[in-house]
Write a protein that holds these residues in place. Structure first.
Motif, PDB file in Angstrom:
ATOM      1  N   TYR A 111       7.848  12.767  -3.881  1.00 24.24           N
ATOM      2  CA  TYR A 111       6.975  11.664  -3.486  1.00 24.24           C
ATOM      3  C   TYR A 111       5.885  11.431  -4.534  1.00 24.24           C
ATOM      4  CZ  TYR A 111       9.022  12.033   1.231  1.00 24.24           C
ATOM      5  OH  TYR A 111       9.879  12.054   2.297  1.00 24.24           O
ATOM      6  N   ALA A 112       5.340  12.500  -5.096  1.00 11.84           N
ATOM      7  CA  ALA A 112       4.288  12.375  -6.107  1.00 11.84           C
ATOM      8  C   ALA A 112       4.811  11.661  -7.351  1.00 11.84           C
ATOM      9  CB  ALA A 112       3.747  13.759  -6.470  1.00 11.84           C
ATOM     10  N   VAL A 113       5.989  12.047  -7.808  1.00 12.23           N
ATOM     11  CA  VAL A 113       6.565  11.401  -8.993  1.00 12.23           C
ATOM     12  C   VAL A 113       6.856   9.933  -8.705  1.00 12.23           C
ATOM     13  CG1 VAL A 113       8.552  11.362 -10.556  1.00 12.23           C
ATOM     14  CG2 VAL A 113       7.482  13.547  -9.964  1.00 12.23           C
ATOM     15  N   ARG A 114       7.441   9.647  -7.547  1.00 12.77           N
ATOM     16  CA  ARG A 114       7.757   8.261  -7.188  1.00 12.77           C
ATOM     17  C   ARG A 114       6.493   7.415  -7.079  1.00 12.77           C
ATOM     18  NH1 ARG A 114      11.454   9.413  -2.159  1.00 12.77           N
ATOM     19  NH2 ARG A 114      11.088   7.211  -1.728  1.00 12.77           N
ATOM     20  N   ALA A 115       5.438   7.967  -6.505  1.00 10.13           N
ATOM     21  CA  ALA A 115       4.181   7.221  -6.381  1.00 10.13           C
ATOM     22  C   ALA A 115       3.593   6.914  -7.758  1.00 10.13           C
ATOM     23  CB  ALA A 115       3.189   8.017  -5.535  1.00 10.13           C
ATOM     24  N   LEU A 116       3.614   7.875  -8.653  1.00  7.94           N
ATOM     25  CA  LEU A 116       3.075   7.643  -9.995  1.00  7.94           C
ATOM     26  C   LEU A 116       3.919   6.639 -10.769  1.00  7.94           C
ATOM     27  CD1 LEU A 116       1.780  11.144 -11.072  1.00  7.94           C
ATOM     28  CD2 LEU A 116       0.456   9.106 -10.564  1.00  7.94           C
ATOM     29  N   VAL A 117       5.226   6.696 -10.598  1.00  8.02           N
ATOM     30  CA  VAL A 117       6.094   5.709 -11.257  1.00  8.02           C
ATOM     31  C   VAL A 117       5.778   4.316 -10.719  1.00  8.02           C
ATOM     32  CG1 VAL A 117       8.484   4.935 -11.531  1.00  8.02           C
ATOM     33  CG2 VAL A 117       7.917   7.340 -11.875  1.00  8.02           C
ATOM     34  N   GLU A 118       5.556   4.199  -9.435  1.00  7.87           N
ATOM     35  CA  GLU A 118       5.185   2.908  -8.828  1.00  7.87           C
ATOM     36  C   GLU A 118       3.862   2.411  -9.410  1.00  7.87           C
ATOM     37  OE1 GLU A 118       6.024  -0.326  -6.410  1.00  7.87           O
ATOM     38  OE2 GLU A 118       7.317   1.424  -6.664  1.00  7.87           O
ATOM     39  N   LEU A 119       2.884   3.295  -9.548  1.00  7.01           N
ATOM     40  CA  LEU A 119       1.607   2.914 -10.144  1.00  7.01           C
ATOM     41  C   LEU A 119       1.767   2.517 -11.610  1.00  7.01           C
ATOM     42  CD1 LEU A 119      -0.802   5.604  -8.653  1.00  7.01           C
ATOM     43  CD2 LEU A 119      -0.881   3.137  -8.246  1.00  7.01           C
ATOM     44  N   ALA A 120       2.593   3.244 -12.344  1.00  8.64           N
ATOM     45  CA  ALA A 120       2.793   2.943 -13.760  1.00  8.64           C
ATOM     46  C   ALA A 120       3.512   1.609 -13.948  1.00  8.64           C
ATOM     47  CB  ALA A 120       3.592   4.064 -14.429  1.00  8.64           C
ATOM     48  N   ALA A 121       4.391   1.278 -13.026  1.00  6.32           N
ATOM     49  CA  ALA A 121       5.147   0.032 -13.130  1.00  6.32           C
ATOM     50  C   ALA A 121       4.279  -1.177 -12.834  1.00  6.32           C
ATOM     51  CB  ALA A 121       6.345   0.066 -12.174  1.00  6.32           C
ATOM     52  N   ASP A 122       3.215  -1.005 -12.065  1.00  6.37           N
ATOM     53  CA  ASP A 122       2.353  -2.114 -11.667  1.00  6.37           C
ATOM     54  C   ASP A 122       0.907  -1.711 -11.884  1.00  6.37           C
ATOM     55  OD1 ASP A 122       1.316  -4.422 -10.650  1.00  6.37           O
ATOM     56  OD2 ASP A 122       1.952  -4.088  -8.589  1.00  6.37           O
ATOM     57  N   SER A 123       0.531  -1.491 -13.140  1.00 13.09           N
ATOM     58  CA  SER A 123      -0.792  -0.945 -13.427  1.00 13.09           C
ATOM     59  C   SER A 123      -1.873  -2.008 -13.546  1.00 13.09           C
ATOM     60  CB  SER A 123      -0.735  -0.109 -14.713  1.00 13.09           C
ATOM     61  OG  SER A 123      -0.324  -0.932 -15.792  1.00 13.09           O
ATOM     62  N   GLY A 124      -1.563  -3.268 -13.277  1.00 12.54           N
ATOM     63  CA  GLY A 124      -2.543  -4.330 -13.392  1.00 12.54           C
ATOM     64  C   GLY A 124      -3.680  -4.226 -12.397  1.00 12.54           C
ATOM     65  N   GLN A 125      -3.379  -3.963 -11.145  1.00 13.35           N
ATOM     66  CA  GLN A 125      -4.390  -3.875 -10.097  1.00 13.35           C
ATOM     67  C   GLN A 125      -4.179  -2.587  -9.314  1.00 13.35           C
ATOM     68  OE1 GLN A 125      -4.773  -7.288  -7.617  1.00 13.35           O
ATOM     69  NE2 GLN A 125      -4.267  -8.716  -9.240  1.00 13.35           N
ATOM     70  N   PRO A 126      -5.226  -2.153  -8.621  1.00 12.48           N
ATOM     71  CA  PRO A 126      -5.041  -0.961  -7.786  1.00 12.48           C
ATOM     72  C   PRO A 126      -4.012  -1.238  -6.696  1.00 12.48           C
ATOM     73  CG  PRO A 126      -7.371  -1.578  -7.914  1.00 12.48           C
ATOM     74  CD  PRO A 126      -6.594  -2.667  -8.571  1.00 12.48           C
ATOM     75  N   LEU A 127      -3.242  -0.228  -6.357  1.00 18.48           N
ATOM     76  CA  LEU A 127      -2.259  -0.332  -5.285  1.00 18.48           C
ATOM     77  C   LEU A 127      -2.722   0.529  -4.120  1.00 18.48           C
ATOM     78  CD1 LEU A 127       1.074   0.037  -7.318  1.00 18.48           C
ATOM     79  CD2 LEU A 127      -0.082  -2.068  -6.612  1.00 18.48           C
ATOM     80  N   THR A 128      -2.521   0.038  -2.921  1.00 20.09           N
ATOM     81  CA  THR A 128      -2.913   0.815  -1.752  1.00 20.09           C
ATOM     82  C   THR A 128      -1.874   1.894  -1.475  1.00 20.09           C
ATOM     83  OG1 THR A 128      -1.764  -0.609  -0.184  1.00 20.09           O
ATOM     84  CG2 THR A 128      -4.061  -1.194  -0.724  1.00 20.09           C
ATOM     85  N   CYS A 129      -2.320   2.915  -0.791  1.00 18.14           N
ATOM     86  CA  CYS A 129      -1.419   3.984  -0.383  1.00 18.14           C
ATOM     87  C   CYS A 129      -0.335   3.415   0.534  1.00 18.14           C
ATOM     88  CB  CYS A 129      -2.220   5.075   0.315  1.00 18.14           C
ATOM     89  SG  CYS A 129      -1.330   6.609   0.569  1.00 18.14           S
ATOM     90  N   GLU A 130      -0.728   2.495   1.416  1.00 20.13           N
ATOM     91  CA  GLU A 130       0.229   1.861   2.330  1.00 20.13           C
ATOM     92  C   GLU A 130       1.294   1.092   1.552  1.00 20.13           C
ATOM     93  OE1 GLU A 130      -3.086   1.427   2.490  1.00 20.13           O
ATOM     94  OE2 GLU A 130      -3.751   2.007   4.488  1.00 20.13           O
ATOM     95  N   GLY A 131       0.854   0.346   0.526  1.00 18.21           N
ATOM     96  CA  GLY A 131       1.780  -0.440  -0.281  1.00 18.21           C
ATOM     97  C   GLY A 131       2.765   0.424  -1.036  1.00 18.21           C
ATOM     98  N   ILE A 132       2.273   1.521  -1.597  1.00 17.01           N
ATOM     99  CA  ILE A 132       3.152   2.437  -2.333  1.00 17.01           C
ATOM    100  C   ILE A 132       4.127   3.102  -1.371  1.00 17.01           C
ATOM    101  CG2 ILE A 132       3.220   4.566  -3.699  1.00 17.01           C
ATOM    102  CD1 ILE A 132       0.421   3.681  -4.795  1.00 17.01           C
ATOM    103  N   ALA A 133       3.623   3.539  -0.227  1.00 15.52           N
ATOM    104  CA  ALA A 133       4.482   4.177   0.772  1.00 15.52           C
ATOM    105  C   ALA A 133       5.596   3.223   1.197  1.00 15.52           C
ATOM    106  CB  ALA A 133       3.660   4.613   1.985  1.00 15.52           C
TER     107      ALA A 133
END
Length: 162
Positions: free
Chosen positions: A9-31
């Motif tokens: 889950y940690a790796v997937r969350a960071l990959v999601e953040l890296a793919a969309d680094s323009g704005q902050p992403l919510t925990c709910e959105g990443i989940a």
């Protein structure tokens, strides 16, 4: 070797953040995007924040951002941030193991396995995984046809509007 759900889950969350680094992403959105249980992901983010791998921003425009350049964050580092040691046997590191008799050489095998895992996971960055995911998504995306473009079958003849 078993990879924990927490590390996955940690790796997937960071990959999601890296793919969309323009704005902050919510925990709910990443989940939601990664099909990860929200409550579990919150505890994962606590460990990632403590390790400096993510930064949180409060407020209505808040959420999480990746904490460093994703090219400088290895999968091994993420796994260590949430799980501790990369490989343990009954809670012990392979370099501390000593077996008697015929099994005396077995700790060498465990050290070799650990070194191989460290090589692969330590040599793979979050940025590489995000780029790979983007390429895979692009390869599976439906194609649009404009005048002068190739057809999906590779036909070089231009598409002429009627």
């Amino acid at each position: 070797m078993q990879i924990s759900a927490k590390a996955d889950y940690a790796v997937r969350a960071l990959v999601e953040l890296a793919a969309d680094s323009g704005q902050p992403l919510t925990c709910e959105g990443i989940a939601s995007a990664q099909d990860i249980p929200f409550r579990f992901l919150k505890s994962v983010f606590r460990d990632l924040r403590h390790a400096g791998l993510v930064r949180s921003q409060r407020g209505c425009e808040g959420g999480y951002r990746i904490g460093r350049d994703p090219a400088a964050i290895s999968v091994a580092e993420v796994m260590a941030a949430v799980d501790g040691e990369l490989l343990t046997l009954r809670g012990e590191r392979p370099d501390t193991l000593r077996y008697p008799g015929a099994a005396r050489g077995l700790p060498d095998l465990w050290r070799t396995v650990e070194a191989a895992a460290q090589s692969v996971l330590g040599g793979t960055s979050i940025a590489e995984l995000a780029a790979e995911g983007a390429r895979a998504a692009q390869a599976h995306a439906p194609r649009t046809h404009d005048a002068g473009t190739r057809t999906p079958a590779g036909d070089a003849s231009p598409v002429v509007p009627a």
